[in-house]
Design an enzyme around this catalytic site. Structure first.
Site, PDB file in Angstrom:
ATOM      1  N   ARG A 122       0.728  -1.061   0.322  1.00 29.13           N
ATOM      2  CA  ARG A 122       0.640   0.147  -0.046  1.00 29.13           C
ATOM      3  C   ARG A 122       0.840   1.186  -0.021  1.00 29.13           C
ATOM      4  O   ARG A 122       0.266   2.283   0.245  1.00 29.13           O
ATOM      5  CB  ARG A 122      -1.325  -0.179   1.181  1.00 29.13           C
ATOM      6  CG  ARG A 122      -1.909  -0.621   1.042  1.00 29.13           C
ATOM      7  CD  ARG A 122      -3.339  -0.188   2.043  1.00 29.13           C
ATOM      8  NE  ARG A 122      -4.594  -1.922   1.262  1.00 29.13           N
ATOM      9  CZ  ARG A 122      -4.632  -3.084   2.078  1.00 29.13           C
ATOM     10  NH1 ARG A 122      -3.349  -3.245   3.531  1.00 29.13           N
ATOM     11  NH2 ARG A 122      -4.945  -3.766   2.369  1.00 29.13           N
ATOM     12  N   LYS A 144       2.684  12.021 -10.325  1.00 34.30           N
ATOM     13  CA  LYS A 144       1.733  10.881 -11.939  1.00 34.30           C
ATOM     14  C   LYS A 144       2.688   9.498 -11.539  1.00 34.30           C
ATOM     15  O   LYS A 144       4.194  10.347 -11.818  1.00 34.30           O
ATOM     16  CB  LYS A 144       1.667  11.811 -12.777  1.00 34.30           C
ATOM     17  CG  LYS A 144       0.671  12.662 -12.570  1.00 34.30           C
ATOM     18  CD  LYS A 144       0.434  13.101 -14.333  1.00 34.30           C
ATOM     19  CE  LYS A 144      -0.921  14.053 -13.791  1.00 34.30           C
ATOM     20  NZ  LYS A 144      -1.173  14.506 -15.524  1.00 34.30           N
ATOM     21  N   GLU A 186      10.509  20.814 -23.030  1.00 31.45           N
ATOM     22  CA  GLU A 186       9.626  21.348 -22.041  1.00 31.45           C
ATOM     23  C   GLU A 186       9.992  22.717 -21.113  1.00 31.45           C
ATOM     24  O   GLU A 186       9.115  22.932 -20.448  1.00 31.45           O
ATOM     25  CB  GLU A 186       9.529  19.449 -21.042  1.00 31.45           C
ATOM     26  CG  GLU A 186       9.023  18.617 -21.444  1.00 31.45           C
ATOM     27  CD  GLU A 186       7.635  18.240 -21.417  1.00 31.45           C
ATOM     28  OE1 GLU A 186       7.667  18.849 -20.960  1.00 31.45           O
ATOM     29  OE2 GLU A 186       6.923  17.070 -21.971  1.00 31.45           O
ATOM     30  N   LYS A 228       6.993  24.131 -11.925  1.00 33.27           N
ATOM     31  CA  LYS A 228       6.353  22.946 -11.637  1.00 33.27           C
ATOM     32  C   LYS A 228       5.141  22.573 -10.703  1.00 33.27           C
ATOM     33  O   LYS A 228       4.194  22.457 -10.265  1.00 33.27           O
ATOM     34  CB  LYS A 228       6.417  21.216 -12.711  1.00 33.27           C
ATOM     35  CG  LYS A 228       5.462  20.162 -12.784  1.00 33.27           C
ATOM     36  CD  LYS A 228       6.074  19.575 -12.903  1.00 33.27           C
ATOM     37  CE  LYS A 228       4.744  18.464 -13.078  1.00 33.27           C
ATOM     38  NZ  LYS A 228       5.227  16.909 -13.827  1.00 33.27           N
ATOM     39  N   GLU A 238      -5.021  17.390 -11.296  1.00 29.87           N
ATOM     40  CA  GLU A 238      -4.986  18.166 -12.583  1.00 29.87           C
ATOM     41  C   GLU A 238      -7.067  18.478 -12.276  1.00 29.87           C
ATOM     42  O   GLU A 238      -7.248  17.874 -13.416  1.00 29.87           O
ATOM     43  CB  GLU A 238      -5.049  17.537 -13.205  1.00 29.87           C
ATOM     44  CG  GLU A 238      -4.486  18.094 -14.706  1.00 29.87           C
ATOM     45  CD  GLU A 238      -3.951  17.269 -15.700  1.00 29.87           C
ATOM     46  OE1 GLU A 238      -2.728  16.991 -15.782  1.00 29.87           O
ATOM     47  OE2 GLU A 238      -4.115  16.861 -17.132  1.00 29.87           O
ATOM     48  N   ARG A 242      -3.568  22.783 -13.056  1.00 31.84           N
ATOM     49  CA  ARG A 242      -2.531  21.740 -13.508  1.00 31.84           C
ATOM     50  C   ARG A 242      -2.670  21.669 -15.394  1.00 31.84           C
ATOM     51  O   ARG A 242      -1.626  20.861 -16.074  1.00 31.84           O
ATOM     52  CB  ARG A 242      -2.120  20.549 -12.819  1.00 31.84           C
ATOM     53  CG  ARG A 242      -0.973  19.504 -13.185  1.00 31.84           C
ATOM     54  CD  ARG A 242      -1.311  18.660 -12.326  1.00 31.84           C
ATOM     55  NE  ARG A 242       0.065  17.718 -11.941  1.00 31.84           N
ATOM     56  CZ  ARG A 242       0.858  16.930 -11.904  1.00 31.84           C
ATOM     57  NH1 ARG A 242      -0.131  16.619 -10.496  1.00 31.84           N
ATOM     58  NH2 ARG A 242       2.005  15.882 -12.175  1.00 31.84           N
ATOM     59  N   ASN A 246      -0.089  21.063 -20.113  1.00 31.48           N
ATOM     60  CA  ASN A 246      -0.252  20.498 -21.608  1.00 31.48           C
ATOM     61  C   ASN A 246      -0.040  21.026 -22.662  1.00 31.48           C
ATOM     62  O   ASN A 246      -0.506  20.133 -23.474  1.00 31.48           O
ATOM     63  CB  ASN A 246      -1.814  19.461 -21.486  1.00 31.48           C
ATOM     64  CG  ASN A 246      -1.759  18.603 -20.249  1.00 31.48           C
ATOM     65  OD1 ASN A 246      -0.853  18.032 -20.126  1.00 31.48           O
ATOM     66  ND2 ASN A 246      -3.691  18.516 -19.564  1.00 31.48           N
ATOM     67  N   HIS A 249       0.897  19.650 -25.745  1.00 26.67           N
ATOM     68  CA  HIS A 249       0.433  18.320 -25.767  1.00 26.67           C
ATOM     69  C   HIS A 249      -0.311  17.397 -26.843  1.00 26.67           C
ATOM     70  O   HIS A 249      -0.481  16.545 -27.009  1.00 26.67           O
ATOM     71  CB  HIS A 249       0.968  17.721 -24.422  1.00 26.67           C
ATOM     72  CG  HIS A 249       1.985  17.786 -23.276  1.00 26.67           C
ATOM     73  ND1 HIS A 249       2.317  19.021 -23.338  1.00 26.67           N
ATOM     74  CD2 HIS A 249       2.760  17.055 -23.078  1.00 26.67           C
ATOM     75  CE1 HIS A 249       4.007  18.701 -23.325  1.00 26.67           C
ATOM     76  NE2 HIS A 249       3.712  17.884 -22.933  1.00 26.67           N
ATOM     77  N   HIS A 253       0.883  14.536 -28.521  1.00 24.37           N
ATOM     78  CA  HIS A 253       0.256  13.608 -28.436  1.00 24.37           C
ATOM     79  C   HIS A 253      -0.240  12.982 -29.144  1.00 24.37           C
ATOM     80  O   HIS A 253      -0.256  12.061 -29.619  1.00 24.37           O
ATOM     81  CB  HIS A 253      -1.004  13.463 -27.287  1.00 24.37           C
ATOM     82  CG  HIS A 253       0.010  13.559 -25.853  1.00 24.37           C
ATOM     83  ND1 HIS A 253      -0.867  13.636 -24.873  1.00 24.37           N
ATOM     84  CD2 HIS A 253       1.473  12.968 -25.205  1.00 24.37           C
ATOM     85  CE1 HIS A 253      -0.346  13.116 -23.760  1.00 24.37           C
ATOM     86  NE2 HIS A 253       0.820  12.634 -24.150  1.00 24.37           N
ATOM     87  N   HIS A 266       9.059  12.002 -27.547  1.00 24.35           N
ATOM     88  CA  HIS A 266       8.271  12.806 -26.633  1.00 24.35           C
ATOM     89  C   HIS A 266       8.256  14.696 -27.043  1.00 24.35           C
ATOM     90  O   HIS A 266       7.691  15.257 -27.591  1.00 24.35           O
ATOM     91  CB  HIS A 266       7.763  12.166 -25.272  1.00 24.35           C
ATOM     92  CG  HIS A 266       7.042  13.318 -24.502  1.00 24.35           C
ATOM     93  ND1 HIS A 266       5.429  12.705 -25.442  1.00 24.35           N
ATOM     94  CD2 HIS A 266       6.980  14.047 -23.762  1.00 24.35           C
ATOM     95  CE1 HIS A 266       4.820  14.053 -23.725  1.00 24.35           C
ATOM     96  NE2 HIS A 266       5.182  14.459 -23.143  1.00 24.35           N
TER      97      HIS A 266
END
Ligand SMILES: NC(=O)c1ccc[n+]([C@@H]2O[C@H](COP(=O)([O-])OP(=O)(O)OC[C@H]3O[C@@H](n4cnc5c(N)ncnc54)[C@H](O)[C@@H]3O)[C@@H](O)[C@H]2O)c1
Ligand SMILES: [Zn+2]
Length: 362
Positions: A122, A144, A186, A228, A238, A242, A246, A249, A253, A266
């Protein structure tokens, strides 16, 4: 100057940014882990061969019992099978709830090891030691974690904050140049969404950054992490703010999807995505032509993408954008720049506007 805090109440943590930071990793971890505790260093062979000995020595010197767990190198291995392998090794090594995981590597290792740490008994302590520019300015901060599956990228995961992030800028000396440039994308993103000064710094210090000047690299990493960290402190999961991270992105993506994740790194896809979305902003009269030109020039300064091969069907790209995880009820959501250092979230952009903007060469 060399350290930052991500403010999240009792889950707050420090990010240390320094050349040679790995040497004091053990000492730092001793401040929140018991003496003699077990630590699993999760890495891949590429990175471990370069930095594993240094990390292990620092941890052992501080009195920890260290073992290493390897995953295969590459995005295609960021899957549940590798997570299971890592968990099994953690059980074999006898980690308990007071033990810790150190993720040593780029974003793939960080995401996967972070996910394993978050579900082992956990959740046990996690420390990120990111070794690519992308992971230093982005994936190691913010909590994340996750892996990919047949349904898409990062579809399985958790929000799980690390206890400490140790950024040793010296590790970038061995990073392939293409990976360094992808990470810069980035950093450019942070400049466009929040910080015109960072944008200018990137423009004025290209040579220093390319030659791995520790001061210049520390500056851009520190500034990016600060942006960040502040955003994550205000919106960990998010719910709103947040989302501005993106920028670039949605289109990026889509390009990764259409080219099946093999053509572009990426960051390279995001570089093109930032330019594409800036063009949409111009079409919507949110951004000036001059600012668009500045964005394009900076992306090109770092030899990143502003155009894609003609045989990529723009219509397929737009289609892919509407399947983005961030898409809500069919409307494509975009983060659009309104100036260098400022963005706005829009959900009302018609597909025809997108198609037109993306078809434009400039
Ligand atoms: N969690 C998040 O918030 C978040 C954010 C952005 C990206 N990501 C994830 O990050 C991943 C991409 O991370 P990445 O760009 O770091 O790629 P990566 O982890 O695949 O690393 C790139 C390559 O560089 C090698 N490498 C790493 N450090 C090195 C060093 N110091 N010297 C020499 N080689 C080195 C790696 O072995 C690998 O081959 C993706 O899976 C993406 O989904 C996560
Ligand atoms: Zn990204």
């Amino acid at each position: 100057m060399n350290s930052l805090k991500v403010e999240l109440g009792e889950r707050s943590y420090e990010i240390s940014i320094e050349s040679g930071a790995i040497a004091s990793l053990g000492e730092r971890m001793a401040s929140f882990l018991g003496f003699n505790e077990k630590i699993a260093v999760v890495s891949n062979k590429t990175v471990f061969d370069l930095y594993g000995a240094r990390v292990t020595a620092s941890l052992e010197k501080a009195g920890f019992e260290v073992s290493s767990i390897f995953i295969h190198d590459g995005e295609v291995f960021k899957d549940l099978k590798q997570v299971e392998h890592v968990l099994n090794e953690m059980f074999n090594f006898g980690l308990d709830r007071k033990s810790a995981v150190v993720a040593l590597g780029g974003g793939v290792v960080g995401d996967l090891a972070g996910f394993a740490a978050s579900i082992y008994m956990r959740g046990i302590a996690l420390v990120q030691v990111p070794t690519t520019l992308l992971s230093q300015v982005d994936s190691s901060v913010g909590g994340k974690t996750g892996v990919n599956n047949g349904f898409g990228k990062n579809m399985i995961g958790t929000f799980y904050q690390p206890r400490f992030v140790c950024i040793d800028v010296d590790t970038l000396k061995t990073l392939p140049e293409r990976e360094l440039r992808a990470g810069i994308a980035e950093v450019i993103k942070y400049g466009i969404i929040e910080d015109a000064e960072l944008f200018r710094f990137l423009k004025d210090n290209r040579r220093e950054i390319h030659s791995h000047d520790a001061a210049a690299l520390s500056h851009i990493i520190h500034t990016s992490c600060k942006i960040k960290a502040d955003i994550v402190s205000k919106d960990e999961r998010e719910a709103g703010l947040r989302e501005i991270l993106n920028y670039g992105h949605t289109a990026g993506h889509a390009l990764e999807t259409v080219t099946e994740y093999i053509e572009y790194l990426h960051g390279e896809a995001v570089a093109w995505g930032m330019y594409a979305e800036a063009k949409i902003a111009v079409a919507m009269k949110l951004l000036s032509d001059a600012a668009l030109r500045e964005i394009k020039d900076l992306i090109e300064d770092y030899r990143l993408l502003v155009s894609i091969p003609k045989d990529i069907d723009i219509r397929r790209l737009v289609e892919a954008m509407s399947y983005d995880k961030k898409t809500v009820a069919g409307a494509i959501k975009f983060v659009l720049p309104t100036a260098i250092g400022r963005v706005e979230i829009r959900k009302d952009i018609g597909k025809d506007v997108i198609l037109n903007a993306l078809s434009k060469e400039t």
